[in-house]
Scaffold this active site. Structure first.
Site, PDB file in Angstrom:
ATOM      1  CE  LYS A 157      16.039 -24.039  31.690  1.00 12.47           C
ATOM      2  NZ  LYS A 157      16.158 -22.615  32.021  1.00 12.47           N
TER       3      LYS A 157
ATOM      4  CB  SER B  64      18.365 -19.975  33.104  1.00 11.02           C
ATOM      5  OG  SER B  64      18.004 -21.326  33.295  1.00 11.02           O
TER       6      SER B  64
END
Length: 618
Positions: free
Chosen positions: A208, A410
């Site tokens: 991430k 996402s």
């Protein structure tokens, strides 16, 4: 002393009069400008009371100018004017579906006998969108009508579409610039440290990397590993398409630096000659020579022109047809960063998009919904608000099909995962299943300049803030909250996509996948574009004929008037007065603006974000 005060008063009075004069002058100038625009627009509208016609057989010149978008945004006219004066481009957006519809309409129009691609003003565009336009061009050629391309300096996106032409012309002094794909960011860690700003990051997911620009001075190895995979696949898709179109080897499009320099030496540094040598173009020709050839094909118009109609002029010659079916398939567009609350069209508001989905759910004529997603994500809370409406649609008996565009990562995947079917393109970027939170505090900087914070509160969290910093306990609590959000995200994916929870660890952790990889992993059901998604929705709803109903947040009559007025002005007037930034610093300015917009979009009520920053590439 009295005289002194009087003198000072006169100075301030003079200053105030000067400010008042400037303020009134600016107000009057803007008022006169508004009146001028109004008169100009009225006259243009007056001329266009009836649809113009293509009076003779002509070529359609596809001269797309400006960015290609999923949905036209509403831009405040004063922001637009200010942006132009400060060096930003005036708003001129081309909706992807309008472009495709126009080409398809031209295919069946007997007055349009061919297409000439003149894409000099089309900026770099994501490959997934280009492929949808290329599909329409292929259909046009299949009808027996020719497609030509004429260009001076082709950028990568312009050349991709040009490769679908029957014949590609290039200026003798031009070239074809193929740079490949890359993912580069600016990194601000050292700058923030020099400004004594503390950036507290809480995240789950080894890959991430959305917040790395604010916490590192370089890209992490994990981020490079993830990006390398999908960048290679994206470039491979580009090379495969172009090499097939031009009947050349993929290696010709992807030489090493040594091979490229050797080729350049063979043509004495002539980029145009190099493009001709390796088969990228068919002929080097001046504009005059191209017009002469087009006159032979489409008929001469005067001494130095041919029968043709421009793309935007042609769009005004027809009205989009919708069938008279009693059933609708609603299309809701999720394009841009996802934010909490109600937002304008250039971003995705959780409440705004949920309201559009609810509107489709309560409309008896709507039998299915296509959710068109082109988003890097954003607020986890807002994403969940939208997902709940997707679930409610399914519970109401209305199937939901997600059509992924260039990007559905996402939070963009969060809003998609509960649909009946998810369709993506091989070049779609999706996944990036991870959650983070970021908080900046300024206690160190304030302390350095002698500003202290002190007080008393009623709980351990009362004194936590931007001027006091974060305690160890507060930091631990925030991390636990982020971990809970991540576990909820992965749990919902596992449940909705019927994926084993243990397998989710290898799929999630913020990894970005291409659409093809995502299908292999079970995150996506099938490869397909928007047309395929519409067909799938009709199949699930068991309907054969339907209207396409674009559900959009309505503009007020005033907003609609101003929007149309400024659209006219941006094309017909202000473009001659635009002040631009130097080309050399434009990419950096855009990157800084993008990073600033990222921070401005952080409004999640819990501070939890599902966002893929590195997915924004061309």
């Amino acid at each position: 002393m009295k005289t002194l005060f009087k003198f000072i008063g006169m100075i301030f009075k003079g200053i105030w009069k000067g400010i008042t004069f400037i303020r009134l002058a600016l107000a009057n100038l803007l008022f006169l400008l508004f009146i001028g625009i109004f008169v100009f627009t009225y006259k243009q509208t007056e001329k266009a009371t009836a649809l113009p016609e293509v009076k003779k057989e002509s070529a359609l010149i596809v001269n797309i100018s400006g960015p290609i978008v999923e949905e036209r945004s509403y831009i405040n006219p004063m922001d637009s004017l200010t942006g132009s004066l400060l060096g930003s481009e005036m708003p001129r957006e081309n909706v992807l579906f309008d472009i495709v519809e126009t080409i398809r309409h031209a295919k069946d129009d007997p007055q349009i006998t061919g297409i000439v691609l003149a894409l000099n003003e089309m900026p770099e565009t994501n490959l997934t969108k280009l492929r949808y336009i290329a599909k329409a061009l292929t259909e046009f050629r299949a009808s027996g009508k020719p497609v030509y391309s004429a260009g001076g300096m082709y950028n990568q996106s312009q050349y991709y579409l040009a490769s679908y032409a029957d014949k590609v012309f290039l200026s003798p002094d031009g070239g074809v610039l193929l740079k490949g794909y890359s993912a580069y960011n600016l990194y601000y860690k050292e700058l923030l440290e020099k400004l004594d700003v503390n950036t507290h990051v809480f995240r789950v997911g080894t890959y991430k990397s959305a917040i790395e620009p604010f916490t590192r001075d370089d890209m992490s190895d994990e981020a490079k590993e993830s990006a390398s995979r999908w960048l290679s696949q994206m470039w491979g898709a580009y090379v495969d398409d172009v090499s097939a179109n031009r009947d050349i080897t993929p290696e010709a499009l992807n030489p090493s630096m040594e091979e490229f320099l050797a080729l350049m030496k063979e043509v004495n540094g002539d980029l145009a000659a190099l493009a001709l040598k390796i088969g990228l173009v068919d002929e080097l020709a001046t504009r005059q020579e191209i017009r002469a050839q087009m006159a032979d094909v489409f008929g001469a118009k005067g001494k130095d022109s041919y029968n043709a109609i421009g793309f935007y002029e042609y769009q005004n010659t027809f009205i989009s047809d919708n069938s008279s079916a009693k059933d609708d398939i609603a299309v809701v567009v999720v394009s841009g960063a996802i934010m909490d609350g109600r937002q304008q069209r250039n971003t995705v508001g959780g409440d705004t998009t949920a309201a559009l989905l609810r509107q489709a759910r309560n409309d008896d004529s709507v039998k299915a919904v296509v959710l068109r997603v082109d988003s890097p994500g954003g607020s986890a809370f807002a994403s969940e608000v939208i997902r709940h409406e997707v679930v409610a649609l399914r519970e109401a008996g209305k199937p939901v099909v997600v059509s992924m565009s260039s990007l559905a990562a996402s939070g963009g995947y969060w809003v998609s995962m509960s649909a009946d079917k998810i369709l993506a393109q091989p070049t779609t970027l999706t996944g990036s299943i991870g959650v983070f939170s970021v908080i900046t505090t300024f206690e160190k900087g304030l302390d350095n300049i002698g500003v202290k914070t002190d007080g008393i509160g009623t709980s351990p969290f009362s004194g936590v803030g931007v001027t006091t910093g974060l305690s160890a306990g507060a930091s631990e609590a925030i991390q636990l909250g982020v971990e809970h959000a991540y576990n909820r995200f992965t749990g919902l994916v596992a449940e909705g996509r019927n994926i084993d929870v243990a397998k989710m660890e290898s799929i999630a952790e913020g990894r970005v996948w291409t659409g093809q990889d995502a299908m292999d992993l079970g995150l996506v059901d099938a490869m397909g574009d928007f047309d395929d998604a519409m067909a799938t929705a009709a199949l699930l709803a068991d309907i054969e004929e339907y209207n396409v109903y674009w559900v959009q947040e309505p503009l007020s009559p005033l907003q609609q008037f101003v929007q149309e007025m400024f659209n006219q002005v941006s094309i017909a007037a202000f473009e001659h007065f635009e002040i631009s930034l130097p080309a050399a610093i434009t990419p950096m300015a855009k990157q800084i603006a993008q990073d600033s917009n990222l921070l401005n979009s952080f409004n999640d009520p819990k501070g939890h974000y599902a966002l893929c920053l590195n997915c924004n590439l061309l």
